[in-house]
Design an enzyme around this catalytic site. Structure first.
Site, PDB file in Angstrom:
ATOM      1  N   ASP A   1      31.441  45.033  42.867  1.00  0.00           N
ATOM      2  CA  ASP A   1      30.812  44.084  41.679  1.00  0.00           C
ATOM      3  C   ASP A   1      31.483  42.763  41.183  1.00  0.00           C
ATOM      4  O   ASP A   1      32.548  42.378  41.663  1.00  0.00           O
ATOM      5  CB  ASP A   1      31.082  45.036  40.465  1.00  0.00           C
ATOM      6  CG  ASP A   1      30.547  46.369  40.597  1.00  0.00           C
ATOM      7  OD1 ASP A   1      29.508  46.543  41.336  1.00  0.00           O
ATOM      8  OD2 ASP A   1      30.863  47.243  39.981  1.00  0.00           O
TER       9      ASP A   1
HETATM   10  N1  URA Z   1      32.811  51.197  42.360  1.00  0.00           N
HETATM   11  C1  URA Z   1      32.779  50.267  41.428  1.00  0.00           C
HETATM   12  O1  URA Z   1      32.166  50.674  40.275  1.00  0.00           O
HETATM   13  N2  URA Z   1      32.447  48.922  41.573  1.00  0.00           N
HETATM   14  C2  URA Z   1      33.066  48.345  42.655  1.00  0.00           C
HETATM   15  O2  URA Z   1      33.013  47.145  42.662  1.00  0.00           O
HETATM   16  C3  URA Z   1      33.417  49.204  43.781  1.00  0.00           C
HETATM   17  C4  URA Z   1      33.356  50.459  43.541  1.00  0.00           C
END
Ligand code: URA
Length: 236
Positions: free
Chosen positions: A101
């Site tokens: 993310d």
């Molecule tokens: N899980 C998440 O919620 N975000 C990420 O960036 C990676 C795994």
């Protein structure tokens, strides 16, 4: 533009010396025409055939990046935000394997090797990813058990995972949780924790298969070694 024999050898077909022999003996075609002149210049858009087989246009490159916050895991962004490929100095057309993310930090691999990317992204290959999540409040043992055994997320049960309290910080009333998952669903760690009422304040991926961030600082990267690439290939 690159000399034909160098291009052939860089594609991993053979040595530069042997590539010269292939060219001189009429075994090499560029855009459908036999080329026998050593040093003919080619570029990525030319179609080069050796013994009747088209060879891949780019040398394979592999990088491990410590992704900072506020960087998109993509090769471009409509809103002109920074993307992971901006952080890597190469002309190769690399892209990230999987996603973190915008606000998640940590290890992410980039390559122009589609075969490896497919292997690592395939859900059946169960590549382990290790995270540290900071959440508000105390992370209860029974919640760790529930999440580790799997919960229904968007109608599908999550695979067996490991959620474990690493440290509780009384001062800030927040918990640091070690998370190991093998799936790569969108926002999976955040969604799993928030399904039990935990708000994720920070998320960092510390390990991808056997690879760690090691001595890298946020924003830094390094190429993978041949040994590491081979080991990643063997995960299938
Ligand atoms: N899980 C998440 O919620 N975000 C990420 O960036 C990676 C795994």
């Amino acid at each position: 533009m690159e000399r034909l024999q160098k291009y052939i050898s860089e594609c991993g077909v053979t040595s530069r010396r042997k590539a010269e022999d292939l060219i001189l003996s009429g075994k090499v075609k560029v855009n459908g025409e036999v080329v026998k002149i050593l040093g003919t210049k080619v570029n990525k858009s030319d179609i080069v055939e050796v013994n009747g087989k088209v060879i891949e246009g780019e040398k394979k490159e592999y990088y491990l990046l410590y992704k900072p916050r506020e960087v998109i895991s993509a090769i471009s962004d409509n809103h002109k935000r920074k993307v992971v490929t901006d952080l890597i100095d190469t002309k190769a057309r690399i892209y990230p394997i999987g996603r973190l993310d915008y606000d998640t930090t940590g290890i992410i691999l980039l390559t122009n090797d589609g075969t490896l990317s497919n292997i690592l992204s395939h859900p059946s290959h169960d590549i382990t990813k290790e995270y540290i999540a900071k959440v508000k409040g105390f992370f209860k043992k029974e919640d760790a058990t529930t999440l580790s055994n799997g919960i229904i997320l968007n109608g599908i049960k999550t695979k067996k995972a490991k959620f474990k309290l690493d440290r509780y910080d009384k001062k800030t009333d927040s918990s640091y949780i070690k998370v190991i998952i093998t799936e790569g669903r969108n926002h999976q760690v955040k969604d799993m924790l928030s399904s039990l009422g935990y708000k994720v304040l920070k998320l960092k991926r510390e390990k991808y298969a056997f690879l760690t961030l090691d001595k890298l600082k946020s924003g830094e990267y390094r190429p993978l070694t041949i040994k590491e690439v081979k080991a990643l290939y063997s995960l299938k």
